[in-house]
Design a protein around this motif. Structure first.
Motif: not given
Length: 266
Positions: A127-129, A243-246, A172-181, A133-136
Motif C-alpha cells: 500500500l505504501w509503494y 493525508m494519503g495512505m502513510m 490495486a486502484g492506485l497502481l492502475l492510476g486512480l486517484t486516492r478518492q 509511486k502511482a500516477k493518481q
C-alpha cells in the motif's frame, strides 16, 4: 457475550471494515489478548448487516443511479452509470468464485496469528509503494475492463486474513492510476455485493445451525457497526487526499510487528 464484548467487537468491525488496516487482524486481538470466546455466527451476520447498511446509506444516490441505469442497460439503454454497474459486477466475480472454492480451506489453515501478522505487514508495504509511486490521474469512469479484472483479483486475495479487502483493492486502484478518492470510492462500491454475498452465505449457515440467538447482542451489534462504519467512510473520504495512505501504512506495520511479537514471545 457481555455488553463490553458486544461494543468492542461491533465497533472494531465497523471502523476496520472500510479502512485499509484489516478487520481480521483486529478481530483476533480480543480473543488472543483477552481470552474472549468466538462471537458466533449470528453476531458475525449482524455486524456485517450493519456495515452493509452503512455503505448503502452513504452511497445511496450512487447506488440508486447505478441500479436504475443497470436495469435500463438490459433493455439496451447504456450510460456511464450502467457501465459502472457492470464493472462492479465484474469486479465481484473473482472473489465470489474464490470464496466458494477455497473459503473452507482458508478458514482451517490461514486464520493463524502468524499469517495475519505477515499479511498485515506485507500488504501494508505494498500500500505504501502504491501510494508513493502511482500516477493518481484516473477517475472511475476511466476504468477499463482490464483494470477492473485486476481489482477484482485483488479483492479475491483479500480472502487471506490480514490482507484487508479495502486495503488491497485501493492498492490495486492506485497502481492502475486512480486517484486516492477514486480508488477509495470504487473500493467501497464493490464492497456492497461482496458483503451481501458473504452475509447471505453466513445467514444460510446460521439457518442450518441450532445456535441460540441473543437478539439484544445482535441488535446492539448491528446498530454500533452501522454507526462506526458510516462515520469511518465519511471521514476517510474527507481526508484521504490530504493525508494519503502513510498513516495507515505505519499503523499496519506497528500492528503486524505487535502480532509477531505476541506470536513468538507470549
Amino acid at each position: 457475550m457481555t455488553i463490553l464484548e458486544i461494543i468492542v467487537l461491533a465497533l472494531l468491525q465497523g471502523f476496520t471494515e472500510f479502512l485499509p488496516i484489516s478487520s481480521s487482524a483486529h478481530l483476533i486481538l480480543p480473543s488472543q489478548l483477552l481470552g474472549w470466546s468466538d462471537q458466533g455466527l449470528a453476531f458475525d451476520v449482524a455486524v456485517h448487516l450493519g456495515t452493509l447498511a452503512a455503505v448503502l446509506h452513504y452511497f445511496r444516490r450512487d447506488v440508486g443511479l447505478i441500479s436504475v441505469s443497470w436495469v435500463g442497460s438490459l433493455k439496451g439503454q447504456h450510460d456511464q452509470h450502467s457501465r459502472l454497474g457492470w464493472l462492479i459486477i465484474l469486479a465481484t466475480i473473482p472473489a465470489a468464485l474464490f470464496g466458494l472454492l477455497i473459503k473452507d480451506f482458508i478458514e482451517i489453515y490461514a486464520r493463524s496469528s502468524l499469517v495475519i501478522a505477515s499479511t498485515t505487514i506485507i500488504f501494508g508495504l505494498l500500500l505504501w509503494y502504491a501510494d508513493a509511486k502511482a500516477k493518481q490521474i484516473k477517475q472511475t469512469d476511466q476504468l477499463t475492463v482490464r483494470d477492473v479484472i485486476i481489482i477484482g483479483l485483488a479483492q479475491a486475495i483479500a480472502l487471506i486474513p490480514g490482507t484487508s479487502r479495502s486495503g488491497i483493492t485501493m492498492t490495486a486502484g492506485l497502481l492502475l492510476g486512480l486517484t486516492r478518492q477514486a480508488a477509495a470510492r470504487f473500493s467501497f462500491l464493490i464492497s456492497i455485493p461482496i458483503i451481501l454475498l458473504a452475509g447471505g452465505y453466513q445467514t444460510l449457515k446460521l439457518l442450518k445451525s441450532e445456535q441460540a440467538v441473543d437478539w439484544t447482542a445482535l441488535g446492539l451489534g448491528t446498530v454500533l457497526s452501522f454507526i462506526s462504519a458510516y462515520v469511518c467512510i465519511h471521514f476517510f473520504l474527507k481526508v484521504i487526499e490530504k493525508m494519503g495512505m502513510m498513516p495507515f501504512v505505519i499503523y499496519r506495520l506497528a500492528l503486524g510487528v505487535f502480532l509477531l511479537a505476541f506470536v513468538f514471545y507470549f
